[in-house]
Design a protein around this motif. Structure first.
Motif: not given
Ligand code: FE
Ligand code: PHE
Length: 288
Positions: A1-2, A128-131, A133-135, A174-176
Motif C-alpha cells: 500500500m502507499s 496479515f493483509h499484506d502477506v 492477502g497480496h503475496v 489488486v485490492e477488490f
Molecule cells: Fe493492500
C-alpha cells in the motif's frame, strides 16, 4: 500500500528505500496466535471463493506453519516462482517509493500484526493483509508481471499528474477485484480475501453492483476506504487484465483529464452489469 505524494526521506531506523528488518524473532507467541487464528478462518472459507491462482499460491508458500511467516523463507519460494520478494516497511510508504519497489518486483509489506480485538477490521494494512492477502497472487506469473507493470505505470502517472486515476485501477483490481471463471464468480483482490466479512459480502450479498471490468470506467470511479465496496469490477482472467493494461495509457489519460468522476453506487450507459445491486447495506448505514 502507499500513502500520498513524493517522499522526503525515510523515517529514522529505515533504509533509504524505506525498508526495515522484519525482525521475525521479535514476534510474541500472542502475535503468532493472531496470525494462526486469522489464517485458519480465512483459508477454510476461501475454498470455492478465492480464484485458483490465489489458492495455488497459498499452498505453494505454505503460509500456515506455526504463525507469522518469516519473509526470508517466503522469499526463497517466491524468488523461485516469479522472481518477486517481500520487503518489510514501517507502514504506508510514499507513492514514488511504493512504485519503485513494485517496478523492481519487491512487494512492501507491513511488519506489525493487528491486535486480537481488531481481527475483523483495521484501518492500516498489517502483515496479515499484506502477506496473506497480496503475496499468494504474486506466485502467478501473469499477475506477477501485471504488478511490476503497475509499478512502472505508477511512476509515469505520477509524472503526468494522473495518479488519482491509476490508483483506482489498483483499488478495483489488486485490492477488490473479482473474476468470472467457468466455476463461478471468484475473488482475487487482497482487500477481500484478507477480510472474513467482505469475502462473503463481495460474492453473495445483493447490495453491491458487480460490473464487467472496463479500464476507463474503472479509472473514473470513486472508491470508499471505510467500508465494504458498493461496486466490484469483474475481470474474465488475469490474462485479459494484463492485456488491457499493457496498452499505452497516454491517450486514455488525456481523455480522463476532462472526464467526470463516477460515484460508487452509480451505473452508467455501457456498463456490463452482472448484478444490479440493491445498495441495501450502504443505505442502512453500513458498518455503523
Ligand atoms: Fe493492500
Ligand atoms: N500501460 C500503462 C501505461 O502506459 C502501464 C500500466 C501497466 C499500468 C499495467 C497499470 C498496469 O501507463
Amino acid at each position: 500500500m502507499s500513502g500520498d505524494g513524493f517522499s522526503n526521506g525515510p523515517p529514522p531506523g529505515a533504509r533509504p528505500d524505506w525498508t526495515i528488518d522484519q525482525g521475525w524473532e521479535t514476534y510474541s507467541q500472542a502475535e503468532h496466535d493472531v496470525w494462526i487464528t486469522l489464517y485458519e478462518r480465512q483459508a477454510a472459507m476461501l475454498h470455492g471463493r478465492a480464484c485458483d491462482e490465489f489458492m495455488r499460491g497459498l499452498d505453494a508458500l505454505d503460509l500456515h506453519r506455526a504463525g507469522i511467516p518469516d519473509f526470508a523463507r517466503i522469499n526463497e519460494e517466491l524468488q523461485r516462482l516469479t522472481g518477486w520478494s517481500v520487503v518489510a516497511v514501517p507502514g504506508l510508504v510514499p507513492d514514488d517509493v511504493f512504485f519503485d519497489h513494485l517496478a523492481n518486483r519487491r512487494f512492501p509489506a507491513g511488519q506489525f500484526i493487528r491486535k486480537p480485538h481488531e481481527l475483523d477490521y483495521l484501518q492500516e494494512p498489517d502483515i496479515f493483509h499484506d502477506v496473506f492477502g497480496h503475496v499468494p497472487m504474486l506466485t502467478d506469473p501473469v499477475f506477477a508481471d501485471y504488478m511490476q507493470a503497475y509499478g512502472q505505470g505508477g511512476q509515469r502517472a505520477l509524472g503526468l499528474g494522473r495518479l488519482a486515476n491509476l490508483a483506482r485501477l489498483y483499488w478495483y483490481t489488486v485490492e477488490f477485484g473479482l473474476m468470472n471463471t467457468p466455476a463461478g464468480l471468484r475473488i482475487y483482490g487482497a482487500g477481500i480475501v484478507s477480510s472474513r466479512a467482505e469475502s462473503i459480502f463481495a460474492l453473495d450479498d445483493p447490495s453491491p453492483n458487480r460490473i464487467g471490468f472496463d479500464l476507463e470506467r474503472v479509472m473514473r470511479t470513486n472508491y470508499r476506504i471505510d467500508d465494504f465496496q458498493q461496486v466490484y469490477f469483474v475481470i474474465d482472467s488475469i490474462q485479459t487484465l494484463q492485456e488491457v493494461t499493457l496498452r499505452d495509457f497516454g491517450a486514455l489519460y488525456q481523455n480522463l483529464a476532462d472526464a467526470t468522476d463516477i460515484g460508487v453506487a452509480e451505473l452508467v450507459p455501457g456498463d456490463a452489469i452482472l448484478t444490479r445491486g440493491t445498495q441495501a447495506y450502504a443505505k442502512a448505514g453500513g458498518r455503523l
